[in-house]
Design a protein around this motif. Structure first.
Motif, PDB file in Angstrom:
ATOM      1  N   ILE A 189       0.839  -1.201   0.000  1.00  0.00           N
ATOM      2  CA  ILE A 189       0.000   0.000   0.000  1.00  0.00           C
ATOM      3  C   ILE A 189       0.869   1.244   0.000  1.00  0.00           C
ATOM      4  O   ILE A 189       0.625   2.194  -0.751  1.00  0.00           O
ATOM      5  N   LEU A 236       1.062   4.208  -2.838  1.00  0.00           N
ATOM      6  CA  LEU A 236       0.863   5.622  -2.503  1.00  0.00           C
ATOM      7  C   LEU A 236       2.067   6.459  -2.933  1.00  0.00           C
ATOM      8  O   LEU A 236       1.906   7.600  -3.383  1.00  0.00           O
ATOM      9  N   ASP A 237       3.274   5.901  -2.812  1.00  0.00           N
ATOM     10  CA  ASP A 237       4.464   6.605  -3.314  1.00  0.00           C
ATOM     11  C   ASP A 237       4.357   6.827  -4.817  1.00  0.00           C
ATOM     12  O   ASP A 237       4.601   7.931  -5.317  1.00  0.00           O
ATOM     13  N   ALA A 241       1.624   6.901  -6.632  1.00  0.00           N
ATOM     14  CA  ALA A 241       0.554   7.857  -6.907  1.00  0.00           C
ATOM     15  C   ALA A 241       1.029   9.283  -6.651  1.00  0.00           C
ATOM     16  O   ALA A 241       0.679  10.213  -7.392  1.00  0.00           O
ATOM     17  N   THR A 242       1.829   9.475  -5.603  1.00  0.00           N
ATOM     18  CA  THR A 242       2.375  10.800  -5.295  1.00  0.00           C
ATOM     19  C   THR A 242       3.296  11.275  -6.410  1.00  0.00           C
ATOM     20  O   THR A 242       3.243  12.436  -6.837  1.00  0.00           O
ATOM     21  N   ALA A 285      -4.366   5.412  -9.587  1.00  0.00           N
ATOM     22  CA  ALA A 285      -3.635   6.580  -9.069  1.00  0.00           C
ATOM     23  C   ALA A 285      -4.392   7.875  -9.344  1.00  0.00           C
ATOM     24  O   ALA A 285      -4.149   8.891  -8.674  1.00  0.00           O
ATOM     25  N   ILE A 317      -7.457   6.716  -3.383  1.00  0.00           N
ATOM     26  CA  ILE A 317      -6.280   7.249  -2.695  1.00  0.00           C
ATOM     27  C   ILE A 317      -6.635   7.642  -1.264  1.00  0.00           C
ATOM     28  O   ILE A 317      -5.896   7.350  -0.310  1.00  0.00           O
ATOM     29  N   SER A 318      -7.787   8.290  -1.097  1.00  0.00           N
ATOM     30  CA  SER A 318      -8.214   8.689   0.253  1.00  0.00           C
ATOM     31  C   SER A 318      -8.420   7.471   1.142  1.00  0.00           C
ATOM     32  O   SER A 318      -8.070   7.487   2.330  1.00  0.00           O
ATOM     33  N   LEU A 337      -6.892   4.540   0.952  1.00  0.00           N
ATOM     34  CA  LEU A 337      -5.595   3.980   1.345  1.00  0.00           C
ATOM     35  C   LEU A 337      -4.874   4.876   2.340  1.00  0.00           C
ATOM     36  O   LEU A 337      -4.247   4.383   3.289  1.00  0.00           O
ATOM     37  N   ARG A 338      -4.951   6.181   2.157  1.00  0.00           N
ATOM     38  CA  ARG A 338      -4.274   7.091   3.092  1.00  0.00           C
ATOM     39  C   ARG A 338      -4.906   7.046   4.474  1.00  0.00           C
ATOM     40  O   ARG A 338      -4.230   7.282   5.481  1.00  0.00           O
ATOM     41  N   ARG A 364      -0.242  -0.149   8.021  1.00  0.00           N
ATOM     42  CA  ARG A 364      -0.374  -0.737   6.679  1.00  0.00           C
ATOM     43  C   ARG A 364       0.212  -2.132   6.639  1.00  0.00           C
ATOM     44  O   ARG A 364      -0.353  -3.059   6.043  1.00  0.00           O
TER      45      ARG A 364
END
Length: 477
Positions: free
Chosen positions: A372, A376-377, A379-380, A439, A445-446, A448-449, A457
């Motif tokens: 996860i 997220l990395d 996607a950022t 992504a 995304i929200s 997962l964050r 995680r």
């Protein structure tokens, strides 16, 4: 401590520092499974079908003297056909001139479908009407003594259902007898409709789940409606997906789906199409399911957005997700021990049902200890690659880590946005094909964050890898 979305539960950060409690505060939460029975009261209607049901019921009552006719309630799987049907019935039961019968076609098998439907209709008629019809038939066959025995002794001792069974046995042995059966049924219904005490009555037959049946059952039901029960006083309401029925009867119609539709047009006189619920209706539905199941504190804005986007406007699928959560939470004690809890489980259930490819990616042996976080990395990185920040921004640290993790050189801090996007495209060759679309999905995304920090995680990932969810997402592929 993990940063968690506020759902009415508390993470370790909100607990007393001296607490030695090993289970989270949600252990005593009373969760209730949602059943699949359609509501028959306005108060239970979460889709706002009450006004439509009232209108259809009014039309049926006013049109009863125009019977026979067939109304189809047409729509896809899970959009509320059965709910609308049940609500229509609830509006008719208090009408003195209307009588209702339910027939679930899905419970019929093969050749019993025609028999079951016909017997369901005849069983709703007055006993005296059935007995008179038997006597008339016997007189035509010169069996008056037998008629009195059948209609008197059997009906008195065993009831009308046994009498109907005897009629069925007598009149289904050959083609000539089956013709007599049609005449007999028509006569029975005419007598019943024109009863001197209650004239102009109508019998409304609700046939549910027809589109779930085998082709043979669909054809049997259609044959019963058209050949045997096409008589004054009868109104049929069919809950079905017409496209499925057209395929089912196409063989009998000796052609393709087009011929199947033409076949159905000879049976169904009018159809009401049930549209999938709109966003506002779905929001009310989701909130109502949350209240009924005891999961309102978990169905926050993020969860609601995801259900709206991914559940296909299908109430039944939303129920399955909530029920899957309830069963897993009660059956697997791991979700009662921090850092795991009910909010993490609802996230896992959503991933399993609505983001199956990402869920599978998480539990494969090839994934890292923090898949996860890796996503997220990525996607950022993707979100800012086209307009990169200043060279001192922490984004570059994330970009370097992401590229190097996949065996690629870290991007040059002097690169333009166009150059960085080409680098990202090369990176995506090594990633699952649906990662770019995910992504760009802000709700995903929200979600997962909201899980929290790396420790949380990893705990979630480890639980899914070691045991996977015991409640499979059957049919949600």
């Amino acid at each position: 401590m993990p940063v968690r979305r506020i759902l009415g539960l508390h993470s370790d950060a909100s607990r007393s520092p001296t607490s030695n409690e090993s289970e989270n505060s949600d252990t005593s939460q009373h969760y209730v499974l949602l059943n699949d029975d359609p509501p028959d009261k306005s108060d239970d209607d979460l889709l706002g079908a009450d006004e439509i049901a009232t209108g259809i019921a009014s039309i049926l009552t006013a049109s009863r003297t125009a019977s026979p006719f067939v109304l189809a309630i047409d729509g896809g799987w899970g959009v509320g056909k059965s709910t609308l049907m049940r609500l229509i019935e609830s509006r008719l039961v208090d009408q003195p001139e209307i009588f209702c019968v339910r027939f679930n076609a899905w419970t019929a098998h093969g050749s019993s479908a025609l028999e079951g439907l016909i017997k369901s209709v005849l069983g709703r008629l007055d006993r005296n009407v059935v007995r008179r019809s038997v006597r008339r038939l016997a007189e035509q066959r010169h069996m008056i003594g037998i008629a009195w025995f059948i209609s008197g002794i059997i009906a008195r001792l065993f009831g009308i259902s046994r009498l109907i069974d005897e009629i069925w046995k007598t009149l289904t042995i050959d083609a000539k007898s089956r013709n007599e059966m049609r005449e007999l049924i028509s006569g029975m219904l005419s007598d019943w409709v024109e009863d001197t005490g209650r004239p102009n009555r109508a019998l409304v037959v609700f046939v549910d789940d027809l589109d779930r049946c085998s082709d043979s059952v669909v054809i049997e039901v259609c044959e019963a409606v058209k050949l045997y029960l096409d008589a004054p006083g009868l109104i049929f309401i069919l809950a079905c997906d017409s496209s499925v029925l057209a395929r089912s009867v196409s063989t009998s119609a000796r052609g393709g789906v087009g011929e199947g539709r033409a076949y159905l047009e000879k049976i169904v006189q009018v159809a009401y199409r049930v549209s999938p619920p709109d966003e506002e209706q779905l929001k009310r539905l989701i909130a109502g399911y949350g209240q009924r199941s005891g999961t309102s504190h978990l169905v926050d804005e993020i969860v609601t957005r995801i259900l709206l986007e991914r559940a296909g406007s299908n109430p039944r699928r939303i129920k399955r997700i909530i029920n899957g959560f309830i069963l897993e939470y009660r059956l697997n004690p791991a979700w009662h021990t921090m850092p795991l809890d009910s909010s993490l489980l609802i996230t896992a259930i959503l991933l399993q049902h609505l983001y199956a490819s990402f869920y599978d990616f998480m539990v494969t042996d090839e994934s890292s200890d923090d898949p996860i976080g890796d996503f997220l990395d990525y996607a950022t990185v993707r979100a800012k690659a086209s307009t990169p920040p200043s060279s001192s921004h922490t984004w570059w640290t994330v970009a370097r880590r992401t590229f190097q993790k996949h065996g690629l050189p870290a991007p040059d801090r002097s690169a333009t946005g166009e150059e960085l996007m080409r680098e990202v495209e090369r990176l995506e060759v090594a990633l699952p094909e649906d990662f770019p679309a995910l992504a760009r999905n802000s709700a995903f995304i929200s979600l997962l964050r909201s899980i929290g920090d790396k420790e949380t995680r990893q705990a979630l990932g480890a639980e899914l890898v070691s045991g996977r969810l015991s409640i499979d997402a059957v049919g949600d592929g």
